[in-house]
Design an enzyme around this catalytic site. Structure first.
Site, PDB file in Angstrom:
ATOM      1  N   ASP A 156       0.828  -1.202   0.000  1.00  0.00           N
ATOM      2  CA  ASP A 156       0.000   0.000   0.000  1.00  0.00           C
ATOM      3  C   ASP A 156       0.863   1.252   0.000  1.00  0.00           C
ATOM      4  O   ASP A 156       2.086   1.177   0.121  1.00  0.00           O
ATOM      5  CB  ASP A 156      -0.956   0.006   1.197  1.00  0.00           C
ATOM      6  CG  ASP A 156      -0.303  -0.514   2.479  1.00  0.00           C
ATOM      7  OD1 ASP A 156       0.903  -0.268   2.659  1.00  0.00           O
ATOM      8  OD2 ASP A 156      -0.981  -1.164   3.277  1.00  0.00           O
ATOM      9  N   ASP A 201      -8.322  -3.311  14.277  1.00  0.00           N
ATOM     10  CA  ASP A 201      -9.697  -3.523  13.840  1.00  0.00           C
ATOM     11  C   ASP A 201      -9.807  -4.616  12.787  1.00  0.00           C
ATOM     12  O   ASP A 201     -10.850  -4.768  12.147  1.00  0.00           O
ATOM     13  CB  ASP A 201     -10.299  -2.215  13.311  1.00  0.00           C
ATOM     14  CG  ASP A 201      -9.529  -1.640  12.122  1.00  0.00           C
ATOM     15  OD1 ASP A 201      -8.535  -2.266  11.687  1.00  0.00           O
ATOM     16  OD2 ASP A 201      -9.913  -0.560  11.623  1.00  0.00           O
ATOM     17  N   HIS A 205      -8.002  -4.899   9.980  1.00  0.00           N
ATOM     18  CA  HIS A 205      -7.656  -4.589   8.590  1.00  0.00           C
ATOM     19  C   HIS A 205      -6.325  -5.243   8.229  1.00  0.00           C
ATOM     20  O   HIS A 205      -5.455  -5.441   9.082  1.00  0.00           O
ATOM     21  CB  HIS A 205      -7.632  -3.075   8.333  1.00  0.00           C
ATOM     22  CG  HIS A 205      -6.460  -2.343   8.905  1.00  0.00           C
ATOM     23  ND1 HIS A 205      -6.546  -1.541  10.009  1.00  0.00           N
ATOM     24  CD2 HIS A 205      -5.166  -2.275   8.509  1.00  0.00           C
ATOM     25  CE1 HIS A 205      -5.373  -1.008  10.271  1.00  0.00           C
ATOM     26  NE2 HIS A 205      -4.510  -1.442   9.386  1.00  0.00           N
ATOM     27  N   GLU A 218      -9.940  -1.683   5.128  1.00  0.00           N
ATOM     28  CA  GLU A 218     -10.617  -1.382   6.375  1.00  0.00           C
ATOM     29  C   GLU A 218     -11.892  -2.218   6.531  1.00  0.00           C
ATOM     30  O   GLU A 218     -12.378  -2.819   5.571  1.00  0.00           O
ATOM     31  CB  GLU A 218     -10.965   0.112   6.414  1.00  0.00           C
ATOM     32  CG  GLU A 218      -9.770   1.045   6.312  1.00  0.00           C
ATOM     33  CD  GLU A 218      -9.000   1.161   7.614  1.00  0.00           C
ATOM     34  OE1 GLU A 218      -9.048   0.227   8.443  1.00  0.00           O
ATOM     35  OE2 GLU A 218      -8.326   2.184   7.801  1.00  0.00           O
TER      36      GLU A 218
END
Length: 260
Positions: free
Chosen positions: A66, A135, A137, A142
């Site tokens: 990314d 979370d 991801h 996400e």
């Protein structure tokens, strides 16, 4: 999915072993590189092996997971620069061997499509290093991300930006709001996935990844459908695993020749 629970330093060694075994067998292998704190010890270990043992990356290629959108080319937290500093400059990867999505492109949609084509033209990723967010991801996919997603632009959640503020002088306002990220289907196309997680803050995400239902609410759970996934976690990150004792027993009894 293989789960290995071990001290942090041991996890880095195990991951580096997998990379070295691949490169010794196939010097032209394609690696997938992650940023964040999780893989740093792995890069340290690989750099040591390059210097000490002659482990060569000279014929390898690598793709990044990314990149932030809009960070200046010379920004120290631009992921292309992070990978250069933490890994590429410390081994013998040739110039141009590491590619990442172009977060400064005028046409971000076209840049994402070009990146997908570049990975495919290289024959796909042989071994992809991964981390996991608190979370759930993976890369910057996400919660709510499509499990069939490909490289695209994403808006970062407030939680992710707060987690990453430590890299930006603890100022969440400096953390970009958008990124380009490999999609979950792109990641799933790699032949071997090696995910590292440490610390109690990752315990719930690891529990969901390994033992929870596959759900876009916890994007990393899609890895349960991959045929070759290795999850490397320390005791703190493994603290929510219901089958933790089983995973320890299984790895302890594993034949040494088998590798990951």
């Amino acid at each position: 999915m293989e789960v290995v629970i071990a001290p942090g330093a041991e996890l880095a060694r195990i991951a580096a072993d997998a990379v070295e075994r691949l490169l010794r067998a196939r010097p032209t292998a394609v690696l997938g590189l992650a940023t964040g704190s999780s893989p740093l010890a792995v890069y340290d270990e690989l750099a040591r092996r390059h210097t000490r043992d002659g482990l060569s990356f000279a014929r390898a290629r690598a793709f990044m997971l990314d990149e932030y959108v809009g960070l200046p080319a010379d920004h120290p937290q631009r992921y292309r620069n992070v990978i250069e500093t933490e890994f590429a400059s410390r081994v013998d990867l040739p110039p141009g061997a590491v590619l990442g999505p172009d977060g400064l492109a005028q046409d971000l949609v076209a840049a994402c499509a070009a990146y997908e084509h570049a990975i495919a033209d290289a024959g796909g990723v042989d071994l992809q290093l991964l981390g996991i967010g608190t979370d759930g991801h993976v890369a910057f996919n996400e919660p709510g991300s499509s499990l069939a997603s490909r490289t695209r632009i994403k808006t970062l959640t407030r939680q992710t930006r707060e987690d990453n503020a430590r890299f930006f002088d603890d100022d969440v306002a400096q953390v970009p709001t958008h990124c380009l990220t490999q999609g979950l289907a792109t990641i799933m196309s790699a032949r071997h996935l090696v995910l590292l997680a440490q610390g109690r803050g990752k315990a719930e995400a690891v529990h969901q990844l390994v033992e929870g239902p596959v759900s876009a609410l916890w994007p990393a759970t899609v890895l349960q459908h991959h045929p070759h996934v290795t999850v490397l976690v320390d005791d703190a990150a493994a603290s929510r695993l219901q089958l933790g004792d089983y995973y320890r027993e299984t790895y302890a009894a594993k034949p040494a020749w088998q590798g990951l």
